[in-house]
Design an enzyme around this catalytic site. Structure first.
Site, PDB file in Angstrom:
ATOM      1  N   LYS A   1     -11.829  -0.303   4.892  1.00 58.50           N
ATOM      2  CA  LYS A   1     -12.155  -0.976   3.494  1.00 58.50           C
ATOM      3  C   LYS A   1     -13.362  -2.006   4.247  1.00 58.50           C
ATOM      4  CE  LYS A   1      -8.668   1.241   2.126  1.00 58.50           C
ATOM      5  NZ  LYS A   1      -7.983   1.088   1.869  1.00 58.50           N
TER       6      LYS A   1
ATOM      7  N   TYR B   1       0.974  -0.999  -0.285  1.00 57.80           N
ATOM      8  CA  TYR B   1       0.093   0.146   0.169  1.00 57.80           C
ATOM      9  C   TYR B   1       0.900   1.232  -0.170  1.00 57.80           C
ATOM     10  CZ  TYR B   1      -3.793   2.782   1.346  1.00 57.80           C
ATOM     11  OH  TYR B   1      -4.701   4.532   1.287  1.00 57.80           O
TER      12      TYR B   1
HETATM   13  C1  LIG Z   1      -6.082   1.617   2.278  1.00 61.03           C
HETATM   14  C2  LIG Z   1      -5.168   0.698   3.130  1.00 61.03           C
HETATM   15  C3  LIG Z   1      -4.319   1.232   4.016  1.00 61.03           C
HETATM   16  C4  LIG Z   1      -4.622   2.629   4.533  1.00 61.03           C
HETATM   17  O1  LIG Z   1      -5.984   2.951   5.384  1.00 61.03           O
HETATM   18  P1  LIG Z   1      -5.865   3.482   5.543  1.00 61.03           P
HETATM   19  O2  LIG Z   1      -7.579   3.394   6.915  1.00 61.03           O
HETATM   20  O3  LIG Z   1      -7.050   4.481   4.232  1.00 61.03           O
HETATM   21  O4  LIG Z   1      -5.208   5.247   6.412  1.00 61.03           O
HETATM   22  C5  LIG Z   1      -3.289   0.200   4.548  1.00 61.03           C
HETATM   23  N1  LIG Z   1      -3.125  -0.680   3.608  1.00 61.03           N
HETATM   24  C6  LIG Z   1      -4.028  -1.671   2.832  1.00 61.03           C
HETATM   25  C7  LIG Z   1      -3.787  -2.893   2.231  1.00 61.03           C
HETATM   26  C8  LIG Z   1      -5.254  -0.366   2.232  1.00 61.03           C
HETATM   27  O5  LIG Z   1      -5.913  -0.702   1.005  1.00 61.03           O
END
Ligand SMILES: *Cc1c(COP(=O)(O)O)cnc(C)c1O
Length: 404
Positions: free
Chosen positions: A215, A118
């Site tokens: 997510k 990420y």
């Molecule tokens: C979105 C995401 C993050 C970061 O998360 P946030 O809640 O946007 O800070 C980290 N790792 C993965 C794999 C992600 O999809």
């Protein structure tokens, strides 16, 4: 494992039931759904109680930056799902990942991480922590031998993420965790893409699991949150770091996350099924160069996917037989899949990878991450898969038979 009611304690609950009952012991009263503790601070009954609140680590109701009753309930559920002793919530996934890095690393430490993470994790390791004397080495995550070579020298931490964003390549978590432990390193896995329903990294040897709860765990595109789970001593140490970093989850987002978690099992199973159906249908289309989805037999690491995952999630990388402009047109022309970043929620979301990463990666970086001009990331949501296939197929037909 937390026991609910008069059930046989030797019989563990299924994830579906844990999502509803893992936090039972933390209920605050008689209402079935919790009220939101909308308070930055909490009153003490007497001097002795105040002294305990002020000194007990991870007290759930002292000062919200130190912890809020809903934080504990969310952390309990995710910890039980991942098979961890305990957990900690954060204001975002990056808040959780930064807490892990700042809590566990010191000047001079070495980190072994993946070439493809990420974006925020890559920047944290390669830019921010580099300023504090932490050196990160990035290896090709599909190559266990590359990890073995990097771990010939001591490392403090091995950072992993599987499947990766946006191209769904996998890391052999069990093999790499073994190499990491032989080298004396702690293993952290970002399990955001898989969810604990589809992959349980602690059972494969990891020490800590982090999630962007923004997510799948939240699942409705309406909150920002992060979670980290692991053993008691490490989580307490990370809590001590977090209260000075200040990435505190708001009580409202904690409440939304608790609500989202209740339906995680049904959402993830439905999304697993829909995504596989969509991936199969799109693979057959003449305008499709390739579909990268771990559940397809054509995925180069499908055997590994079957070994370490019990479902394959909702994200796939689509490579079109199209140039940059035609790919951008395909994305903009879809009616059901919304044109937005993020993933893992009720709405299907689609992004043109090269457009998304243009601001943060140069051409070489894009090539390393497998981001070509014709790559589209699709996150399948809860629409009926037949409707999604029809929408995507209409867009692909337009590429195969350009107007005029
Ligand atoms: C979105 C995401 C993050 C970061 O998360 P946030 O809640 O946007 O800070 C980290 N790792 C993965 C794999 C992600 O999809």
């Amino acid at each position: 494992m937390h026991q609910t009611g008069p059930m046989d304690p030797s019989r563990p609950l299924h994830p579906d039931s844990l999502l509803l009952h893992a936090d039972d012991a933390l209920h605050d009263g008689t209402s079935l759904t919790p009220s939101i503790p909308w308070s930055a601070t909490f009153t003490a009954a007497d001097a002795g109680a105040f002294a305990r609140m002020a000194s007990e680590p991870m007290h759930p109701a002292y000062y919200t930056r130190y912890g809020n009753p809903l934080h504990r309930r969310v952390a309990r559920i995710v910890a039980d799902l991942e098979g961890a002793a305990t957990g900690l919530v954060a204001a975002s996934g990056m808040g959780a990942i930064a807490t892990v890095a700042m809590g566990l690393l010191a000047q001079g430490d070495r980190v072994v991480a993946q070439r493809n993470h990420y974006m925020g994790t890559t920047k944290l390791l390669s830019e921010l922590l580099a300023r504090f004397g932490v050196h990160a080495e990035f290896v090709e995550q599909t190559d266990v031998e590359a990890f073995a070579r990097a771990l010939e020298r001591p490392a403090a931490l091995v950072m992993l993420e599987s499947p990766t964003n946006p191209d769904c390549s996998l890391t052999d978590l069990e093999a790499v965790a073994r190499l990491a432990h032989d080298a004396g390193a702690k293993v952290v896995v970002d399990n955001t893409f898989a969810t604990p329903l589809n992959q349980r990294p602690l059972a494969l040897g990891a020490d800590l699991v982090v999630h962007s709860a923004t997510k799948y765990l939240g699942g409705h595109h309406d909150l920002t949150a992060g979670v980290v789970v692991g053993d008691e001593a490490t989580i307490e140490r990370l809590w001590a770091t977090q209260i000075v970093l200040g990435a505190t989850l708001s009580p409202m987002d904690a409440w939304l996350l608790l609500r989202g978690l209740r339906t995680l099992a049904v959402r993830v199973r439905r999304i697993n099924d829909s995504a596989l159906a969509v991936a199969r249908a799109l693979s057959a289309h003449p305008a499709m160069e390739s579909v990268s989805y771990p559940g397809l037999e054509t995925h180069p690491q499908h055997a590994l996917a079957r070994r370490q995952m019990s479902g394959f999630g909702g994200v796939m990388g689509l490579r079109l037989r199209a140039d940059y402009a035609a790919t951008a047109g395909f994305v903009a022309g879809l009616r059901l899949a919304q044109h937005a970043v993020s993933l893992g929620g009720v709405d299907s979301l689609v992004v043109h990878a090269a457009a998304m990463w243009a601001g943060s990666l140069d051409d070489a970086g894009m090539a390393l991450s497998g981001i070509e001009p014709n790559l589209v990331r699709l996150s399948v949501g809860l629409e009926h898969p037949d409707d999604l296939v029809a929408d995507l197929t209409r867009g692909l037909d337009a590429i195969a038979r350009p107007a005029g």
